[in-house]
Design a protein around this motif. Structure first.
Motif, PDB file in Angstrom:
ATOM      1  N   GLY A 122       0.830  -1.192   0.000  1.00  0.00           N
ATOM      2  CA  GLY A 122       0.000   0.000   0.000  1.00  0.00           C
ATOM      3  C   GLY A 122       0.867   1.245   0.000  1.00  0.00           C
ATOM      4  O   GLY A 122       2.075   1.177   0.229  1.00  0.00           O
ATOM      5  N   ALA A 123       0.246   2.375  -0.256  1.00  0.00           N
ATOM      6  CA  ALA A 123       0.996   3.621  -0.359  1.00  0.00           C
ATOM      7  C   ALA A 123       0.271   4.749   0.367  1.00  0.00           C
ATOM      8  O   ALA A 123      -0.950   4.869   0.281  1.00  0.00           O
ATOM      9  CB  ALA A 123       1.179   3.982  -1.822  1.00  0.00           C
ATOM     10  N   THR A 124       1.050   5.561   1.055  1.00  0.00           N
ATOM     11  CA  THR A 124       0.527   6.750   1.710  1.00  0.00           C
ATOM     12  C   THR A 124       0.998   7.970   0.929  1.00  0.00           C
ATOM     13  O   THR A 124       2.191   8.114   0.665  1.00  0.00           O
ATOM     14  CB  THR A 124       1.017   6.851   3.170  1.00  0.00           C
ATOM     15  N   VAL A 180      -8.209   3.272   5.124  1.00  0.00           N
ATOM     16  CA  VAL A 180      -7.447   3.393   6.359  1.00  0.00           C
ATOM     17  C   VAL A 180      -7.809   4.649   7.138  1.00  0.00           C
ATOM     18  O   VAL A 180      -7.965   4.606   8.352  1.00  0.00           O
ATOM     19  CB  VAL A 180      -5.931   3.350   6.049  1.00  0.00           C
ATOM     20  N   PHE A 181      -7.969   5.760   6.452  1.00  0.00           N
ATOM     21  CA  PHE A 181      -8.247   7.018   7.143  1.00  0.00           C
ATOM     22  C   PHE A 181      -9.728   7.097   7.500  1.00  0.00           C
ATOM     23  O   PHE A 181     -10.598   6.815   6.682  1.00  0.00           O
ATOM     24  CB  PHE A 181      -7.872   8.212   6.274  1.00  0.00           C
ATOM     25  N   GLU A 182      -9.997   7.537   8.727  1.00  0.00           N
ATOM     26  CA  GLU A 182     -11.379   7.586   9.208  1.00  0.00           C
ATOM     27  C   GLU A 182     -12.263   8.504   8.366  1.00  0.00           C
ATOM     28  O   GLU A 182     -13.416   8.183   8.090  1.00  0.00           O
ATOM     29  CB  GLU A 182     -11.421   8.029  10.669  1.00  0.00           C
ATOM     30  N   TYR A 183     -11.722   9.632   7.924  1.00  0.00           N
ATOM     31  CA  TYR A 183     -12.574  10.543   7.157  1.00  0.00           C
ATOM     32  C   TYR A 183     -13.011   9.910   5.833  1.00  0.00           C
ATOM     33  O   TYR A 183     -14.128  10.150   5.372  1.00  0.00           O
ATOM     34  CB  TYR A 183     -11.892  11.903   6.931  1.00  0.00           C
ATOM     35  N   SER A 199      -3.604  10.535   2.231  1.00  0.00           N
ATOM     36  CA  SER A 199      -4.482   9.418   1.884  1.00  0.00           C
ATOM     37  C   SER A 199      -3.656   8.148   1.801  1.00  0.00           C
ATOM     38  O   SER A 199      -2.439   8.193   1.672  1.00  0.00           O
ATOM     39  CB  SER A 199      -5.233   9.668   0.577  1.00  0.00           C
ATOM     40  N   TYR A 200      -4.356   7.027   1.886  1.00  0.00           N
ATOM     41  CA  TYR A 200      -3.728   5.716   1.790  1.00  0.00           C
ATOM     42  C   TYR A 200      -4.416   4.945   0.678  1.00  0.00           C
ATOM     43  O   TYR A 200      -5.644   4.955   0.579  1.00  0.00           O
ATOM     44  CB  TYR A 200      -3.862   4.947   3.105  1.00  0.00           C
ATOM     45  N   VAL A 201      -3.613   4.294  -0.150  1.00  0.00           N
ATOM     46  CA  VAL A 201      -4.138   3.511  -1.263  1.00  0.00           C
ATOM     47  C   VAL A 201      -3.506   2.131  -1.247  1.00  0.00           C
ATOM     48  O   VAL A 201      -2.280   2.009  -1.172  1.00  0.00           O
ATOM     49  CB  VAL A 201      -3.809   4.184  -2.621  1.00  0.00           C
ATOM     50  N   ASP A 202      -4.329   1.106  -1.314  1.00  0.00           N
ATOM     51  CA  ASP A 202      -3.839  -0.252  -1.565  1.00  0.00           C
ATOM     52  C   ASP A 202      -4.331  -0.604  -2.959  1.00  0.00           C
ATOM     53  O   ASP A 202      -5.521  -0.876  -3.147  1.00  0.00           O
ATOM     54  CB  ASP A 202      -4.393  -1.232  -0.535  1.00  0.00           C
ATOM     55  N   MET A 222      -6.782   9.514  -4.693  1.00  0.00           N
ATOM     56  CA  MET A 222      -8.007   9.055  -5.354  1.00  0.00           C
ATOM     57  C   MET A 222      -8.528   7.771  -4.726  1.00  0.00           C
ATOM     58  O   MET A 222      -9.102   6.913  -5.377  1.00  0.00           O
ATOM     59  CB  MET A 222      -7.797   8.927  -6.859  1.00  0.00           C
ATOM     60  N   THR A 223      -8.325   7.658  -3.418  1.00  0.00           N
ATOM     61  CA  THR A 223      -8.758   6.486  -2.661  1.00  0.00           C
ATOM     62  C   THR A 223     -10.256   6.247  -2.780  1.00  0.00           C
ATOM     63  O   THR A 223     -10.700   5.125  -3.050  1.00  0.00           O
ATOM     64  CB  THR A 223      -8.379   6.658  -1.172  1.00  0.00           C
ATOM     65  N   LEU A 224     -11.043   7.290  -2.589  1.00  0.00           N
ATOM     66  CA  LEU A 224     -12.492   7.121  -2.616  1.00  0.00           C
ATOM     67  C   LEU A 224     -12.990   6.822  -4.033  1.00  0.00           C
ATOM     68  O   LEU A 224     -13.922   6.037  -4.210  1.00  0.00           O
ATOM     69  CB  LEU A 224     -13.183   8.354  -2.044  1.00  0.00           C
ATOM     70  N   ALA A 225     -12.365   7.391  -5.045  1.00  0.00           N
ATOM     71  CA  ALA A 225     -12.745   7.080  -6.434  1.00  0.00           C
ATOM     72  C   ALA A 225     -12.510   5.601  -6.734  1.00  0.00           C
ATOM     73  O   ALA A 225     -13.311   4.956  -7.415  1.00  0.00           O
ATOM     74  CB  ALA A 225     -11.967   7.954  -7.409  1.00  0.00           C
TER      75      ALA A 225
END
Length: 138
Positions: free
Chosen positions: A10-12, A32-35, A21-24, A63-66
């Motif tokens: 994964g990447a921060t 990972v992030f609460e928000y 943001s954190y992306v796997d 672009m974690t949420l996307a």
């Protein structure tokens, strides 16, 4: 600004020394992030079924949420508006979105492209969920 990879693959995304943001790339459901988890809960409440959901993201970082929307609601048209051009270029290069995500990212003129942060009120012309984490601290 940098991307820090961990032992799990994964990447921060780090900007000004702060994790953004954190992306796997292998597991877009991992938030990972609460928000980001809170945004996902709201989107699940709006559309509990897997049907496509048109989403505009104001601020995108990794672009974690996307990526999550693409997995949970395949075929969803999305746009990510990120005013930080170097950040967008870094993420496109190091953490590209999978093909066929239905997502695009573009340069946003920041505050001129949307109501001032925290003051927007939904109107009948707003038809897509808009996530916003691109506001500067006040």
């Amino acid at each position: 600004m940098s991307i820090v990879w961990d032992e799990r693959g994964g990447a921060t995304v780090v900007r000004d020394g702060h994790p953004q943001s954190y992306v796997d790339p292998d597991d877009p459901l991992l938030l990972v992030f609460e928000y980001v988890q809170q945004f996902a809960l709201v989107l699940e409440a709006l559309r509990p079924d897997p049907a496509p959901l048109a989403v505009t993201h104001v601020g995108g970082a990794g672009m974690t949420l996307a990526r999550w929307v693409h997995r949970v609601h395949p075929g969803s048209p999305q746009i990510v508006l990120e005013p930080d051009v170097p950040l967008t270029e870094l993420v496109r290069r190091e953490l590209p979105l999978p093909r066929a995500t239905g997502s695009g990212s573009g340069r946003s003129p920041g505050r001129t492209g949307s109501p001032p942060c925290g003051t927007g009120r939904p109107t009948s012309s707003w038809w897509t969920p808009t996530t916003g984490d691109g506001c500067p601290p006040v």
